[in-house]
Scaffold this active site. Structure first.
Site, PDB file in Angstrom:
ATOM      1  NE  ARG A  30      43.225  34.034  48.515  1.00  0.00           N
ATOM      2  CZ  ARG A  30      43.966  33.163  47.798  1.00  0.00           C
ATOM      3  NH1 ARG A  30      43.575  32.772  46.599  1.00  0.00           N
ATOM      4  NH2 ARG A  30      45.079  32.679  48.285  1.00  0.00           N
ATOM      5  CG  ASP A  60      44.642  30.081  44.076  1.00  0.00           C
ATOM      6  OD1 ASP A  60      44.540  30.516  45.230  1.00  0.00           O
ATOM      7  OD2 ASP A  60      45.660  30.264  43.369  1.00  0.00           O
TER       8      ASP A  60
END
Ligand code: FDA
Length: 312
Positions: free
Chosen positions: A179, A129
């Site tokens: 992402r 992340d």
């Protein structure tokens, strides 16, 4: 409102206050699978029945000691083992500050590599992340090296940062899976777009770059208009549905998740679990003022319930 909740997300004092109130936890549960891995596995299985894949987030960030970072790494390895055992179509999303980035970047990198190596032996992928901008350079460097070593590590790019186009341009040729998100932290105007429409425009620009030359990119948004644009663009460029995936957060736009899965798109659900829910929940409140109304309503309902009880 956004800035206020992102400010609170970093305040230990308010965190301790919030953790003492049941209604905070109750409201947070809309966005969090539960306290335990078993809770998360149940959500994964439920999603999988609807052809939705998952990525698990063991909640926690800004770990304060090496011992905690090591413990978290061990827990992530155990979690990876359990996912494999359950034969779930699920990978892990990890935060580098959870693995000790702020304590010692080399130690953090070793922790990530240990987790990614274990995952690789099981044929699994690890997503790193992206946290606030104080972590961006180090995160990209660590991911770059881990990807070079193992090949099963990808990361996240935030459309609100001015630098992101350069990062996408640098990472796409290497084959690192990205992402794309809008960005969830509080950043100064000197490095990030402040207006939603600028972030959205950059998101669409980067999304098109990733769809055309990225490696199995993840378009992570609940923005129906951007999702429509992605579908149209992919169709017009003859990009097959299995060349990318949509990703959404647990508890948000379930209707859209199901609709996309029914239409034959790959959809992955980001499933947070664990006891360290406070900063994650504050970021979800910051994203949407209506969530605050929901929180306040829960507070009043709890008050009324207590008053009724006290009077009986
Ligand atoms: P936007 O905020 O414009 O919202 C579009 C619509 O989605 C809203 O109108 C509403 O209907 C719905 N919605 C959005 N947020 C909601 C909420 N909190 N509650 C209820 N409804 C909501 N960020 C980051 O900085 N680093 C990261 O690593 C990640 N990882 C990540 C993974 C995945 C799978 C997703 C989907 C998102 C992230 N994010 C993230 C968070 C991301 O940066 C962003 O803050 C949120 O996705 C909200 O932005 P949207 O793209 O949904 O658009």
């Amino acid at each position: 409102m956004r800035a206020f909740f992102l400010y609170l997300a970093r305040k230990e004092g308010f965190k301790n206050f919030a953790l003492n109130f049941k209604f905070f936890r109750k409201t947070a549960s809309r966005f969090i699978a539960g306290d335990t891995l078993d809770d998360a596995i149940r959500v994964i299985q439920h999603a999988s029945q609807r052809n939705i894949r998952s990525t698990l987030d063991l909640l926690g960030e800004n770990t304060q000691s090496r011992a905690d970072a090591s413990r978290t790494s061990e827990e992530l390895i155990r979690t990876q083992g359990r996912i494999h055992h359950e034969e779930a179509d699920c990978n892990l999303s990890v935060k580098l500050t959870q693995l000790g980035l702020k304590l010692d970047p080399e130690f953090c990198e070793q922790n990530l590599i240990r987790i990614a190596k274990y995952a690789k032996d099981l044929g699994a992928f690890i997503r790193v992340d992206m946290e606030d901008s104080s972590c961006t350079d180090q995160t990209l460097e660590i991911v770059d090296r881990a990807y070079g070593l193992l090949g099963n590590v990808g990361t996240v790019i935030q459309a609100y940062l001015y630098r992101s186009e350069q990062d996408v341009t640098r990472m796409n040729p290497k084959g690192i899976r990205i992402r794309l998100v809008k960005g969830a932290y509080r950043e100064p105007e000197s490095i990030a777009y402040r207006r939603k429409k600028d972030t959205d425009a950059n998101f669409v620009k980067l999304m098109k770059m990733l769809l055309q030359s990225g490696t199995y990119p993840a378009i992570a948004t609940h923005d129906a208009s951007i999702i429509r644009t992605a579908k149209k663009f992919a169709q017009s460029k003859r990009i097959p549905k299995d060349a990318f995936e949509f990703q959404m957060l647990y508890g948000i736009r379930r209707d859209l998740q199901h609709q996309l899965a029914r239409e034959g798109y790959n959809v992955r659900l980001y499933i947070p679990y664990g006891s360290q829910w406070y900063p994650y929940f504050m970021r979800r409140l910051a994203e949407r003022p209506a969530n605050v109304t929901f929180l306040v309503r829960n507070l009043f309902m709890e008050r009324r319930f207590k008053e009724k009880h006290d009077n009986t």
